[in-house]
Motif scaffolding. Sequence first.
Motif, PDB file in Angstrom:
ATOM      1  N   GLN A 201       0.824  -1.196   0.000  1.00  0.00           N
ATOM      2  CA  GLN A 201       0.000   0.000   0.000  1.00  0.00           C
ATOM      3  C   GLN A 201       0.869   1.262   0.000  1.00  0.00           C
ATOM      4  O   GLN A 201       0.595   2.223  -0.715  1.00  0.00           O
ATOM      5  CB  GLN A 201      -0.928   0.006   1.216  1.00  0.00           C
ATOM      6  CG  GLN A 201      -1.911   1.172   1.225  1.00  0.00           C
ATOM      7  CD  GLN A 201      -2.879   1.089   2.383  1.00  0.00           C
ATOM      8  OE1 GLN A 201      -2.823   0.159   3.182  1.00  0.00           O
ATOM      9  NE2 GLN A 201      -3.768   2.063   2.480  1.00  0.00           N
ATOM     10  N   GLN A 202       1.951   1.249   0.790  1.00  0.00           N
ATOM     11  CA  GLN A 202       2.856   2.383   0.807  1.00  0.00           C
ATOM     12  C   GLN A 202       3.551   2.532  -0.544  1.00  0.00           C
ATOM     13  O   GLN A 202       3.711   3.652  -1.046  1.00  0.00           O
ATOM     14  CB  GLN A 202       3.906   2.218   1.911  1.00  0.00           C
ATOM     15  CG  GLN A 202       4.812   3.441   2.059  1.00  0.00           C
ATOM     16  CD  GLN A 202       5.921   3.207   3.074  1.00  0.00           C
ATOM     17  OE1 GLN A 202       6.524   2.151   3.100  1.00  0.00           O
ATOM     18  NE2 GLN A 202       6.187   4.204   3.899  1.00  0.00           N
ATOM     19  N   THR A 203       3.952   1.420  -1.159  1.00  0.00           N
ATOM     20  CA  THR A 203       4.592   1.462  -2.466  1.00  0.00           C
ATOM     21  C   THR A 203       3.668   2.075  -3.504  1.00  0.00           C
ATOM     22  O   THR A 203       4.078   2.951  -4.283  1.00  0.00           O
ATOM     23  CB  THR A 203       4.998   0.044  -2.913  1.00  0.00           C
ATOM     24  OG1 THR A 203       5.907  -0.506  -1.954  1.00  0.00           O
ATOM     25  CG2 THR A 203       5.653   0.073  -4.276  1.00  0.00           C
ATOM     26  N   HIS A 204       2.417   1.633  -3.524  1.00  0.00           N
ATOM     27  CA  HIS A 204       1.455   2.173  -4.484  1.00  0.00           C
ATOM     28  C   HIS A 204       1.235   3.661  -4.257  1.00  0.00           C
ATOM     29  O   HIS A 204       1.178   4.453  -5.202  1.00  0.00           O
ATOM     30  CB  HIS A 204       0.131   1.416  -4.372  1.00  0.00           C
ATOM     31  CG  HIS A 204      -0.912   1.888  -5.336  1.00  0.00           C
ATOM     32  ND1 HIS A 204      -1.804   2.898  -5.040  1.00  0.00           N
ATOM     33  CD2 HIS A 204      -1.194   1.501  -6.614  1.00  0.00           C
ATOM     34  CE1 HIS A 204      -2.586   3.111  -6.073  1.00  0.00           C
ATOM     35  NE2 HIS A 204      -2.257   2.271  -7.041  1.00  0.00           N
ATOM     36  N   GLY A 205       1.112   4.050  -2.996  1.00  0.00           N
ATOM     37  CA  GLY A 205       0.898   5.461  -2.690  1.00  0.00           C
ATOM     38  C   GLY A 205       2.063   6.341  -3.111  1.00  0.00           C
ATOM     39  O   GLY A 205       1.867   7.420  -3.672  1.00  0.00           O
ATOM     40  N   VAL A 206       3.294   5.872  -2.869  1.00  0.00           N
ATOM     41  CA  VAL A 206       4.469   6.653  -3.238  1.00  0.00           C
ATOM     42  C   VAL A 206       4.590   6.759  -4.750  1.00  0.00           C
ATOM     43  O   VAL A 206       4.905   7.823  -5.293  1.00  0.00           O
ATOM     44  CB  VAL A 206       5.744   6.035  -2.627  1.00  0.00           C
ATOM     45  CG1 VAL A 206       6.984   6.728  -3.164  1.00  0.00           C
ATOM     46  CG2 VAL A 206       5.704   6.147  -1.110  1.00  0.00           C
ATOM     47  N   LEU A 207       4.342   5.663  -5.472  1.00  0.00           N
ATOM     48  CA  LEU A 207       4.426   5.686  -6.931  1.00  0.00           C
ATOM     49  C   LEU A 207       3.393   6.650  -7.522  1.00  0.00           C
ATOM     50  O   LEU A 207       3.693   7.405  -8.452  1.00  0.00           O
ATOM     51  CB  LEU A 207       4.226   4.282  -7.500  1.00  0.00           C
ATOM     52  CG  LEU A 207       5.405   3.319  -7.365  1.00  0.00           C
ATOM     53  CD1 LEU A 207       5.012   1.931  -7.843  1.00  0.00           C
ATOM     54  CD2 LEU A 207       6.614   3.831  -8.157  1.00  0.00           C
ATOM     55  N   PHE A 208       2.176   6.619  -6.980  1.00  0.00           N
ATOM     56  CA  PHE A 208       1.143   7.537  -7.463  1.00  0.00           C
ATOM     57  C   PHE A 208       1.548   8.985  -7.187  1.00  0.00           C
ATOM     58  O   PHE A 208       1.389   9.860  -8.041  1.00  0.00           O
ATOM     59  CB  PHE A 208      -0.188   7.220  -6.780  1.00  0.00           C
ATOM     60  CG  PHE A 208      -1.372   7.895  -7.414  1.00  0.00           C
ATOM     61  CD1 PHE A 208      -2.034   7.291  -8.455  1.00  0.00           C
ATOM     62  CD2 PHE A 208      -1.814   9.131  -6.964  1.00  0.00           C
ATOM     63  CE1 PHE A 208      -3.132   7.910  -9.052  1.00  0.00           C
ATOM     64  CE2 PHE A 208      -2.891   9.756  -7.551  1.00  0.00           C
ATOM     65  CZ  PHE A 208      -3.562   9.143  -8.603  1.00  0.00           C
ATOM     66  N   TRP A 209       2.113   9.227  -6.012  1.00  0.00           N
ATOM     67  CA  TRP A 209       2.551  10.574  -5.651  1.00  0.00           C
ATOM     68  C   TRP A 209       3.689  11.036  -6.549  1.00  0.00           C
ATOM     69  O   TRP A 209       3.738  12.205  -6.952  1.00  0.00           O
ATOM     70  CB  TRP A 209       2.982  10.571  -4.181  1.00  0.00           C
ATOM     71  CG  TRP A 209       3.547  11.865  -3.718  1.00  0.00           C
ATOM     72  CD1 TRP A 209       2.870  12.962  -3.281  1.00  0.00           C
ATOM     73  CD2 TRP A 209       4.933  12.214  -3.641  1.00  0.00           C
ATOM     74  NE1 TRP A 209       3.741  13.962  -2.939  1.00  0.00           N
ATOM     75  CE2 TRP A 209       5.015  13.531  -3.151  1.00  0.00           C
ATOM     76  CE3 TRP A 209       6.112  11.540  -3.942  1.00  0.00           C
ATOM     77  CZ2 TRP A 209       6.226  14.182  -2.953  1.00  0.00           C
ATOM     78  CZ3 TRP A 209       7.321  12.183  -3.746  1.00  0.00           C
ATOM     79  CH2 TRP A 209       7.367  13.489  -3.256  1.00  0.00           C
ATOM     80  N   LEU A 210       4.605  10.122  -6.927  1.00  0.00           N
ATOM     81  CA  LEU A 210       5.728  10.491  -7.776  1.00  0.00           C
ATOM     82  C   LEU A 210       5.272  10.970  -9.151  1.00  0.00           C
ATOM     83  O   LEU A 210       5.963  11.766  -9.802  1.00  0.00           O
ATOM     84  CB  LEU A 210       6.678   9.294  -7.947  1.00  0.00           C
ATOM     85  CG  LEU A 210       7.675   9.048  -6.829  1.00  0.00           C
ATOM     86  CD1 LEU A 210       8.437   7.754  -7.075  1.00  0.00           C
ATOM     87  CD2 LEU A 210       8.637  10.221  -6.692  1.00  0.00           C
ATOM     88  N   MET A 211       4.149  10.481  -9.623  1.00  0.00           N
ATOM     89  CA  MET A 211       3.626  10.906 -10.917  1.00  0.00           C
ATOM     90  C   MET A 211       2.828  12.199 -10.818  1.00  0.00           C
ATOM     91  O   MET A 211       2.281  12.676 -11.820  1.00  0.00           O
ATOM     92  CB  MET A 211       2.771   9.799 -11.528  1.00  0.00           C
ATOM     93  CG  MET A 211       3.568   8.576 -11.940  1.00  0.00           C
ATOM     94  SD  MET A 211       2.565   7.331 -12.782  1.00  0.00           S
ATOM     95  CE  MET A 211       1.673   6.625 -11.387  1.00  0.00           C
ATOM     96  N   GLY A 212       2.779  12.764  -9.633  1.00  0.00           N
ATOM     97  CA  GLY A 212       2.078  14.025  -9.431  1.00  0.00           C
ATOM     98  C   GLY A 212       0.674  13.806  -8.929  1.00  0.00           C
ATOM     99  O   GLY A 212      -0.158  13.216  -9.624  1.00  0.00           O
ATOM    100  N   SER A 213       0.399  14.225  -7.724  1.00  0.00           N
ATOM    101  CA  SER A 213      -0.934  14.054  -7.154  1.00  0.00           C
ATOM    102  C   SER A 213      -1.206  15.169  -6.158  1.00  0.00           C
ATOM    103  O   SER A 213      -0.339  15.545  -5.376  1.00  0.00           O
ATOM    104  CB  SER A 213      -1.047  12.694  -6.451  1.00  0.00           C
ATOM    105  OG  SER A 213      -2.284  12.583  -5.776  1.00  0.00           O
TER     106      SER A 213
END
Length: 360
Positions: A201-213
Amino acid sequence: MTATAAVGQESEGPVREREHGAAAARWACAVLAPALLLALTASVCLGSSQVPLGEVWSAVARGVSGGDPVPGTQDLIVWQLRVPRALLAAVVGAGLGLVGTAVQALVRNPLADPYLLGISSGASLGAVAAIVLGAGAGGLLGLGLSSAAFAGALASFALVWAMARRGGGFSPLRLVLAGVGIGQFLSGFTHYLVLQAGDDQQTHGVLFWLMGSLGGAQWSGLALPAAAVLLGLAALLARARALNALLMGDETAASLGVEVTRLRRELFVVTSVLTGVLVSVSGAIGFVGLMVPHACRMVVGGDHRRLLPVAALFGAVLLVVVDLVARTALPDQELPVGVVTALIGAPTLLYLLDQRLEKA
């Protein structure tokens, strides 16, 4: 025609150009200010559930006055979720417009932006290290998220600049190439850190944030980026004449009394601070800093006294609209903001490259 008359006509040219630029800047601000208000209103009204305009303004009025939400209405959605997100989009967009304008003047290259020069990649690395290694809770060197992002932005820009100045000269093309190379290296290391995250869950959240959120926007998180953008705008406006001189080359700027080395150091700090703060609240959003200065120059010219405030306004409008598209383009799914800006910005970059090759 006498020689005196010819000289008089030649001297009138720059005066007319300045007057035209000033008038264009006034018109641009007159158009962009209500456009920003309209975009903010649309961003709050539209979403997974549409809120009527009258209810939006009633909820905003109650929120501003400190009143309690009315039961059975969508006050909480409007005031606690959508209004902070829309305002954060405006703040981040304004900041990216300012950073892009300053960086392009700093390196005398219209293809430069914090994303291409590796600044955003460095800020992202610092922020991800803070998230994954626990710096937000006082872990990594005791740095918080914004401080870690700023440190990463400053370090990456310093490394790119050192590479561009190797041999004692300065090449804008070398600077861009160094920025792309170092940015890719830092991005690879960032993704390695993401893989070390403690859970999926943390991995998914960080990846989504890295793409701009902008999905994590809260009222408590607005003060720092808003203050950074306002201070950055003030600092850059105070150096607007020096930025104009810098575009003409280091020697010309020095002959006009500009301390070029000192100016560049100051711009390093301003752009790195702004980039670090913006990345810490929105992730790495590419291409906004590239597109906004170009679009604004075509309207108001290259004088930074006019260009900077117009770029901030246009950047704010653009990112509010982009965030609205990211939230509503697909049913029951939100796109990362960086995906939408990339779909717009990549063709823009290719067009600019094509134009430069034709002129070469």
